[in-house]
Design a protein around this motif. Structure first.
Motif, PDB file in Angstrom:
ATOM      1  N   GLU A 140     -15.194  24.076  -2.557  1.00 43.74           N
ATOM      2  CA  GLU A 140     -14.151  25.048  -2.888  1.00 43.74           C
ATOM      3  C   GLU A 140     -13.031  24.432  -3.727  1.00 43.74           C
ATOM      4  O   GLU A 140     -12.061  25.114  -4.059  1.00 43.74           O
ATOM      5  N   GLY A 141     -13.158  23.154  -4.063  1.00 47.48           N
ATOM      6  CA  GLY A 141     -12.166  22.491  -4.893  1.00 47.48           C
ATOM      7  C   GLY A 141     -11.044  21.830  -4.118  1.00 47.48           C
ATOM      8  O   GLY A 141     -10.066  21.351  -4.708  1.00 47.48           O
ATOM      9  N   LYS A 142     -11.168  21.781  -2.791  1.00 42.87           N
ATOM     10  CA  LYS A 142     -10.145  21.125  -1.982  1.00 42.87           C
ATOM     11  C   LYS A 142     -10.344  19.609  -2.019  1.00 42.87           C
ATOM     12  O   LYS A 142     -11.466  19.124  -2.188  1.00 42.87           O
ATOM     13  N   GLU A 143      -9.263  18.889  -1.848  1.00 44.97           N
ATOM     14  CA  GLU A 143      -9.299  17.427  -1.815  1.00 44.97           C
ATOM     15  C   GLU A 143      -9.294  16.951  -0.366  1.00 44.97           C
ATOM     16  O   GLU A 143      -8.437  17.357   0.418  1.00 44.97           O
ATOM     17  N   VAL A 144     -10.255  16.101  -0.025  1.00 46.61           N
ATOM     18  CA  VAL A 144     -10.336  15.533   1.318  1.00 46.61           C
ATOM     19  C   VAL A 144     -10.365  14.013   1.199  1.00 46.61           C
ATOM     20  O   VAL A 144     -11.138  13.460   0.405  1.00 46.61           O
ATOM     21  N   VAL A 145      -9.525  13.356   1.980  1.00 50.36           N
ATOM     22  CA  VAL A 145      -9.471  11.890   2.029  1.00 50.36           C
ATOM     23  C   VAL A 145      -9.868  11.456   3.432  1.00 50.36           C
ATOM     24  O   VAL A 145      -9.484  12.093   4.422  1.00 50.36           O
ATOM     25  N   TYR A 146     -10.650  10.377   3.521  1.00 50.91           N
ATOM     26  CA  TYR A 146     -11.033   9.817   4.811  1.00 50.91           C
ATOM     27  C   TYR A 146     -10.177   8.583   5.118  1.00 50.91           C
ATOM     28  O   TYR A 146      -9.996   7.712   4.253  1.00 50.91           O
ATOM     29  N   LEU A 147      -9.694   8.512   6.353  1.00 51.78           N
ATOM     30  CA  LEU A 147      -8.982   7.332   6.843  1.00 51.78           C
ATOM     31  C   LEU A 147      -9.698   6.836   8.089  1.00 51.78           C
ATOM     32  O   LEU A 147      -9.735   7.519   9.108  1.00 51.78           O
ATOM     33  N   LEU A 148     -10.277   5.632   8.011  1.00 51.92           N
ATOM     34  CA  LEU A 148     -10.997   5.014   9.121  1.00 51.92           C
ATOM     35  C   LEU A 148     -10.094   3.949   9.743  1.00 51.92           C
ATOM     36  O   LEU A 148      -9.642   3.037   9.060  1.00 51.92           O
ATOM     37  N   VAL A 149      -9.829   4.080  11.020  1.00 48.02           N
ATOM     38  CA  VAL A 149      -8.916   3.145  11.676  1.00 48.02           C
ATOM     39  C   VAL A 149      -9.547   1.771  11.843  1.00 48.02           C
ATOM     40  O   VAL A 149      -8.870   0.754  11.797  1.00 48.02           O
ATOM     41  N   SER A 150     -10.862   1.710  12.035  1.00 44.34           N
ATOM     42  CA  SER A 150     -11.572   0.427  12.101  1.00 44.34           C
ATOM     43  C   SER A 150     -12.720   0.446  11.104  1.00 44.34           C
ATOM     44  O   SER A 150     -13.024   1.477  10.503  1.00 44.34           O
ATOM     45  N   ARG A 151     -13.390  -0.688  10.970  1.00 47.09           N
ATOM     46  CA  ARG A 151     -14.567  -0.772  10.103  1.00 47.09           C
ATOM     47  C   ARG A 151     -15.873  -0.715  10.907  1.00 47.09           C
ATOM     48  O   ARG A 151     -16.943  -0.959  10.366  1.00 47.09           O
ATOM     49  N   GLY A 152     -15.769  -0.423  12.200  1.00 51.10           N
ATOM     50  CA  GLY A 152     -16.968  -0.282  13.014  1.00 51.10           C
ATOM     51  C   GLY A 152     -17.716  -1.572  13.248  1.00 51.10           C
ATOM     52  O   GLY A 152     -18.919  -1.565  13.540  1.00 51.10           O
ATOM     53  N   GLU A 183     -18.603  -9.986  11.405  1.00 48.64           N
ATOM     54  CA  GLU A 183     -18.323 -10.361  10.023  1.00 48.64           C
ATOM     55  C   GLU A 183     -19.379  -9.802   9.067  1.00 48.64           C
ATOM     56  O   GLU A 183     -19.105  -9.554   7.889  1.00 48.64           O
ATOM     57  N   VAL A 184     -20.589  -9.631   9.560  1.00 53.59           N
ATOM     58  CA  VAL A 184     -21.669  -9.060   8.760  1.00 53.59           C
ATOM     59  C   VAL A 184     -21.655  -7.543   8.861  1.00 53.59           C
ATOM     60  O   VAL A 184     -21.882  -6.826   7.878  1.00 53.59           O
ATOM     61  N   CYS A 185     -21.376  -7.062  10.054  1.00 54.52           N
ATOM     62  CA  CYS A 185     -21.442  -5.629  10.324  1.00 54.52           C
ATOM     63  C   CYS A 185     -20.370  -4.853   9.575  1.00 54.52           C
ATOM     64  O   CYS A 185     -20.633  -3.763   9.037  1.00 54.52           O
ATOM     65  N   ALA A 186     -19.144  -5.363   9.537  1.00 52.32           N
ATOM     66  CA  ALA A 186     -18.024  -4.608   8.960  1.00 52.32           C
ATOM     67  C   ALA A 186     -18.269  -4.202   7.509  1.00 52.32           C
ATOM     68  O   ALA A 186     -18.149  -3.012   7.169  1.00 52.32           O
ATOM     69  N   PRO A 187     -18.615  -5.135   6.607  1.00 51.44           N
ATOM     70  CA  PRO A 187     -18.835  -4.705   5.221  1.00 51.44           C
ATOM     71  C   PRO A 187     -20.045  -3.781   5.065  1.00 51.44           C
ATOM     72  O   PRO A 187     -20.046  -2.895   4.203  1.00 51.44           O
ATOM     73  N   LEU A 188     -21.064  -3.966   5.910  1.00 54.91           N
ATOM     74  CA  LEU A 188     -22.226  -3.082   5.872  1.00 54.91           C
ATOM     75  C   LEU A 188     -21.826  -1.656   6.230  1.00 54.91           C
ATOM     76  O   LEU A 188     -22.161  -0.690   5.523  1.00 54.91           O
ATOM     77  N   ARG A 189     -21.081  -1.521   7.296  1.00 52.90           N
ATOM     78  CA  ARG A 189     -20.701  -0.173   7.732  1.00 52.90           C
ATOM     79  C   ARG A 189     -19.677   0.451   6.778  1.00 52.90           C
ATOM     80  O   ARG A 189     -19.662   1.677   6.604  1.00 52.90           O
TER      81      ARG A 189
END
Length: 250
Positions: free
Chosen positions: A43-55, A65-71
């Motif tokens: 519909e043309g709306k802007e959505v931004v995602y904010l992730l508090v952690s990198r999982g 250390e391997v998982c964070a950049p992968l996720r």
């Protein structure tokens, strides 16, 4: 045939242009909510995602250390599928996110920076449902959901976190609603039909996580989960698949 008379969940109002979705982990938005995001961006709306952690604590067989950049890579690819270009990470520690002023400040800063009219987050209550037998929610989800509800107000008050203004982040009191996904007491819904296939594809982008989570084929798992999630409230939404939200007006 859709029975438009058999609905008691009204459509989430669409009178907004920008949304900020705040969740604890990569994949939190993909277990159903992404279908609503796909419709909104269409519909043309802007959505931004904010992730508090990198999982980084989410896959037992991978060091953080391997998982964070992968996720992180999986989350960015997942967001792109539903039309989200901006994905930010706060780097709070996965699994031990703490509710408090530090978290509220970080989320309030993001609200001031992006100036959304709608803020989306995930279930902030102790359980996934009502009653003593309801599955427990995770502390991360509870902390982030609660902090997001509070930060929506913090962002508009110049005397809370005045250091943000010193960083050039002026108060933003334009948040009109906070919409909590996966609530056991939803008040509104968004038609998931137009975005359903992209929601499945979006969840599939978290392939490494899914493969560590289940022995099932990722495609089968993703389609069944998203379909089941968006079907639960269909009888309250005119027979249509739906993403439901508990809406807190501001």
């Amino acid at each position: 045939m859709i029975d438009t008379e058999a609905t008691d969940l009204p459509e989430l109002p669409g009178d907004w242009r920008r949304a900020l979705a705040v969740v604890a982990h990569p994949d939190d938005l993909e277990y159903g909510c992404a279908a609503a995001v796909a419709r909104w961006t269409d519909e043309g709306k802007e959505v931004v995602y904010l992730l508090v952690s990198r999982g980084e604590a989410g896959i037992d067989t991978l060091d953080p250390e391997v998982c964070a950049p992968l996720r992180e890579r999986e989350q960015r690819a997942s967001a792109a599928v539903v039309g989200v270009d901006t994905v930010e990470f706060l780097d709070h520690r996965d699994g031990v996110i703490e509710y408090g002023t530090a978290l509220r400040r970080d989320i309030a800063a993001a609200i001031r920076r992006h100036r959304p009219e709608l803020v989306v987050t995930l279930n902030h209550r102790d359980g996934w449902g009502d009653g003593p037998g309801a599955p427990r929610n995770t502390p991360d989800h509870v902390a982030v959901g609660r902090a997001t509800l509070d930060a929506a107000a913090d962002a508009g008050n110049r005397w809370i976190f005045p250091e943000l203004a010193e960083r050039g982040l002026a108060p933003w009191d334009g948040v009109r609603r906070v919409a909590v996904a996966a609530s056991s007491t939803p008040t509104h819904a968004v038609d998931a039909g137009p975005g359903l296939e992209r929601a499945v594809e979006s969840l599939l982008c978290h392939r490494a996580y899914i493969e560590a989570l289940t022995d099932r084929e990722p495609e089968e798992y993703a389609r069944e989960f998203v379909t089941a999630t968006t079907s639960r409230a269909a009888d309250r939404f005119g027979g249509r698949p739906a993403v439901t939200f508990e809406v807190f007006p501001r």
